[in-house]
Design an enzyme around this catalytic site. Structure first.
Site, mmCIF file in Angstrom:
data_model
loop_
_atom_site.group_PDB
_atom_site.id
_atom_site.type_symbol
_atom_site.label_atom_id
_atom_site.label_comp_id
_atom_site.label_asym_id
_atom_site.label_seq_id
_atom_site.Cartn_x
_atom_site.Cartn_y
_atom_site.Cartn_z
ATOM 1 N N GLU A 7 30.960 -12.380 -5.843
ATOM 2 C CA GLU A 7 30.381 -12.680 -6.044
ATOM 3 C C GLU A 7 29.318 -12.758 -4.667
ATOM 4 O OE1 GLU A 7 28.205 -12.326 -7.922
ATOM 5 O OE2 GLU A 7 29.928 -11.720 -9.536
ATOM 6 N N HIS B 80 22.296 -6.634 -5.935
ATOM 7 C CA HIS B 80 23.915 -7.012 -6.236
ATOM 8 C C HIS B 80 24.744 -6.368 -7.066
ATOM 9 C CE1 HIS B 80 26.119 -10.910 -6.735
ATOM 10 N NE2 HIS B 80 26.446 -10.491 -7.631
ATOM 11 N N GLU B 81 23.844 -6.096 -8.110
ATOM 12 C CA GLU B 81 25.408 -5.692 -9.059
ATOM 13 C C GLU B 81 25.310 -3.849 -8.724
ATOM 14 O OE1 GLU B 81 25.873 -7.344 -11.578
ATOM 15 O OE2 GLU B 81 24.400 -8.678 -11.844
#
Length: 294
Positions: free
Chosen positions: A225, A143-144
């Site tokens: 996100e 995700h990062e």
């Protein structure tokens, strides 16, 4: 206390640098900051200047404010695994290997920051490493890394610069109009001149317009996100990302500083979704299950 001192010192340094640039512009180009055109230049300088200076020092700020320790030489198997995992994901995402760091915090969280795709930092908390299994940690890292690959740090900086510019500009224009009307000053400066009443109105309208502007920034942050979740699903599979999100539901809300919260895996809760940097976790899980934001 150290975080507060660091925050105040950084903002003071930004103001000093921008004030010097402003004085140079006035001297060299003879810009009249009492006109609308001059005011817009002033607003853009401080709006974009502050945002980009913050971006340029974002890695340094993140390390200092969280006490994150960059893994240069792995001290154990867990740190070796972190480096190898991020390295593999970075290659797959087509970016340069980020710095990888661990910071001491009981909350399960992680964040990415840095001025560009090829000059970034991915950090995870000790609480996340203790509370998640390897598949879940792998999904959080993905995700990062996706945040970095998507250029989210620069994108959000540009958005923040635009809204900062209009907040600064509109606050002074409206304050000037009201101040001139109250003083019956029809022939004075179009931007309102000076005086305590004018500066008091400027502060009031900057707060009001700033609150409205944050709604716009938070909207784009929530969209990022979703895209980072989708990027993680492509890198490690949707089920791992869903499992990581479900694990995050069990933890408390984010304790990261405001400047880094938008880039963390988890944000703070709010009564209204409009004021959240992250969508509710159930909505993120549903988006992954439905295959949206691919």
């Amino acid at each position: 206390m150290n975080r507060i001192v660091l925050f105040l010192a950084t903002n003071l340094a930004v103001i000093v640098v921008l004030s010097i640039v402003l004085n140079i512009l006035m001297a060299v180009f003879g810009i009249d900051f009492g006109s609308y055109q001059g005011l817009l230049i002033f607003a853009a300088l401080f709006g974009f200047g502050g945002a980009f200076i913050s971006l340029a020092i974002s890695k340094w700020m993140a390390k200092r404010s969280t006490g994150a320790r960059v893994i240069e030489q792995p001290r154990n198997e867990a740190e070796r695994w972190l480096l190898d995992t991020v390295s593999a994901q970075a290659r797959k995402a087509g970016i340069k290997m980020p710095e990888v760091a661990v910071y001491d915090s009981p909350e399960p969280n992680a964040f990415a920051t840095g001025p560009s795709k090829n000059n970034s930092l991915v950090a995870v908390s000790t609480g996340l490493l203790r509370s998640m299994n390897k598949d879940e940690v792998e999904a959080v890292l993905a995700h990062e890394v996706s945040h970095v690959a998507n250029g989210d740090m620069v994108t959000l900086t540009l958005i923040q610069g635009v809204v900062n510019t209009f907040v600064i500009f509109l606050a002074r224009v409206v304050a000037g109009l009201i101040n001139n009307a109250l003083r019956g000053n029809q022939g004075g400066s179009r931007t309102g001149g000076g005086g305590f009443a004018y500066f008091g109105l400027v502060i009031l309208f900057e707060i009001l317009f700033g609150m409205l502007a944050q709604v716009i920034v938070f909207y784009f942050s929530r969209q990022r996100e979703y895209r980072a979740d989708a990027g993680a699903a492509r890198l490690v599979g949707p089920q791992k990302m869903i499992a990581a999100l479900r694990r995050l539901q069990q933890g408390r809300e984010s304790q990261l500083d405001d400047r880094m919260m938008a880039f963390g895996i988890k944000g703070k809760l709010s009564r209204s979704e409009l004021m959240m940097t992250h969508p509710p976790i159930e909505k993120r899980i549903d988006a992954l299950q439905q295959g949206r934001f691919k």
